[in-house]
Enzyme design. Structure first.
Site, mmCIF file in Angstrom:
data_model
loop_
_atom_site.group_PDB
_atom_site.id
_atom_site.type_symbol
_atom_site.label_atom_id
_atom_site.label_comp_id
_atom_site.label_asym_id
_atom_site.label_seq_id
_atom_site.Cartn_x
_atom_site.Cartn_y
_atom_site.Cartn_z
ATOM 1 N N ASP A 236 0.858 -1.182 0.000
ATOM 2 C CA ASP A 236 0.000 0.000 0.000
ATOM 3 C C ASP A 236 0.895 1.233 0.000
ATOM 4 O O ASP A 236 1.571 1.514 0.990
ATOM 5 C CB ASP A 236 -0.915 -0.004 1.230
ATOM 6 C CG ASP A 236 -1.681 1.299 1.375
ATOM 7 O OD1 ASP A 236 -2.104 1.853 0.351
ATOM 8 O OD2 ASP A 236 -1.847 1.768 2.525
ATOM 9 N N VAL A 237 0.895 1.968 -1.104
ATOM 10 C CA VAL A 237 1.766 3.139 -1.258
ATOM 11 C C VAL A 237 0.982 4.396 -0.916
ATOM 12 O O VAL A 237 0.055 4.788 -1.647
ATOM 13 C CB VAL A 237 2.312 3.236 -2.694
ATOM 14 C CG1 VAL A 237 3.284 4.414 -2.811
ATOM 15 C CG2 VAL A 237 2.998 1.942 -3.100
ATOM 16 N N TYR B 282 -19.214 7.191 -7.731
ATOM 17 C CA TYR B 282 -18.586 8.497 -7.923
ATOM 18 C C TYR B 282 -18.945 9.027 -9.312
ATOM 19 O O TYR B 282 -19.171 8.243 -10.243
ATOM 20 C CB TYR B 282 -17.075 8.329 -7.827
ATOM 21 C CG TYR B 282 -16.373 9.271 -6.868
ATOM 22 C CD1 TYR B 282 -16.753 9.351 -5.533
ATOM 23 C CD2 TYR B 282 -15.301 10.054 -7.287
ATOM 24 C CE1 TYR B 282 -16.099 10.188 -4.656
ATOM 25 C CE2 TYR B 282 -14.626 10.892 -6.416
ATOM 26 C CZ TYR B 282 -15.034 10.964 -5.109
ATOM 27 O OH TYR B 282 -14.378 11.790 -4.237
ATOM 28 N N ASP C 279 -6.570 3.648 -2.394
ATOM 29 C CA ASP C 279 -6.627 3.275 -0.981
ATOM 30 C C ASP C 279 -8.044 3.351 -0.440
ATOM 31 O O ASP C 279 -8.455 2.536 0.393
ATOM 32 C CB ASP C 279 -5.688 4.161 -0.152
ATOM 33 C CG ASP C 279 -5.979 5.646 -0.314
ATOM 34 O OD1 ASP C 279 -6.575 6.045 -1.347
ATOM 35 O OD2 ASP C 279 -5.609 6.430 0.581
#
Length: 254
Positions: free
Chosen positions: A6-7, A100, A109
């Site tokens: 997870d960056v 969205y 994320d």
């Protein structure tokens, strides 16, 4: 074994899963200047120091909100593990319908957290991620990602306060016993801490009203365990929520 990465804007969190079990995890700083070899050596050394055999890694999945780092990490995966990583993005099956206006705008994320929270707790559910930014996400009872809110994170807000004032010092973010404080450090700590607690409870209250129910609230991110004890709205803290979400998405794409 599965390596999940997870960056984030501040940190990269890595985890290793054997089946559904998280065997180990690490947090390193996100550095856009690191090379392919530097990331490779860093990760292989973490494995070595913790008794993990790199040859047992059979798959890698990555979510990132820092696009400039991705080419380096993808090359690292291929060079040091001989694997092409699955990268969260368009075309990846999440099992979640994104409501969205433009689904491509949603941070990877946020989707991964939503997948992890809905898989564990069902819906409706609200997810709060205390990262560089504090994000609020809502998932309805059918598992649709509805959207949410984004606020400046606690760390960068505190940094801005220190940088834009002449006499205020850097502080540790912690809970104080009172808000009428008698020294500068505690006054800042109280303002930052209870200010963000109020923000959390205020936004969650409005989100619950829009959802029309008392949705469960799941918190994750580095400061979740610090803020949660004073919040009236956070129901549970899941420090490894993003890593769990990555594992679930990988399994859905196998």
């Amino acid at each position: 074994m599965l390596l999940v990465i997870d960056v984030g804007n501040t940190n990269i969190v890595l985890g290793i899963f054997k089946g559904k079990e998280l065997l180990d995890h690490w947090r390193v700083s996100t550095n856009r200047l690191r090379t392919t070899d530097e990331y490779g050596v860093l990760i292989r050394n973490l494995f070595y120091l913790n008794g993990v055999d790199s040859d047992e890694i059979k798959a890698i999945i990555i979510s990132s909100v820092v696009p400039p780092v991705m080419p380096t990490l993808e090359r690292m995966c291929q060079r040091y593990f001989g694997l092409v990583p699955l990268v969260i993005g368009p075309g990846v099956k999440t099992g979640m319908d994104i409501k969205y206006d433009n689904p491509r705008e949603v941070g990877a994320d946020r989707i991964v957290n939503a997948v992890g929270a809905y898989a564990k707790y069902g819906g409706p559910v609200i997810i709060i991620d205390f990262g560089t930014a504090t994000t609020f996400c809502a998932v309805d009872k059918k598992g649709n990602y509805l959207g949410g809110s984004i606020c400046p994170g606690i760390g960068i807000s505190t940094d801005a306060l220190v940088q834009r004032t002449a006499k205020l010092p850097r502080i540790e973010i912690r809970r104080t016993e009172r808000v009428i404080c008698r020294n500068t450090v505690e006054s800042m700590q109280a303002g930052v801490y209870y200010g963000f607690v109020g923000q959390i409870d205020g936004i969650v209250s409005r989100m619950r009203k829009e959802l029309g129910c008392n949705a469960k609230v799941v918190a994750t991110g580095g400061l979740a365990v610090v803020i949660a004890p004073a919040s009236n709205s956070i129901d549970v803290v899941e420090p490894m929520l993003t890593l769990e979400g990555l594992r679930i998405i990988y399994e859905r794409n196998c």
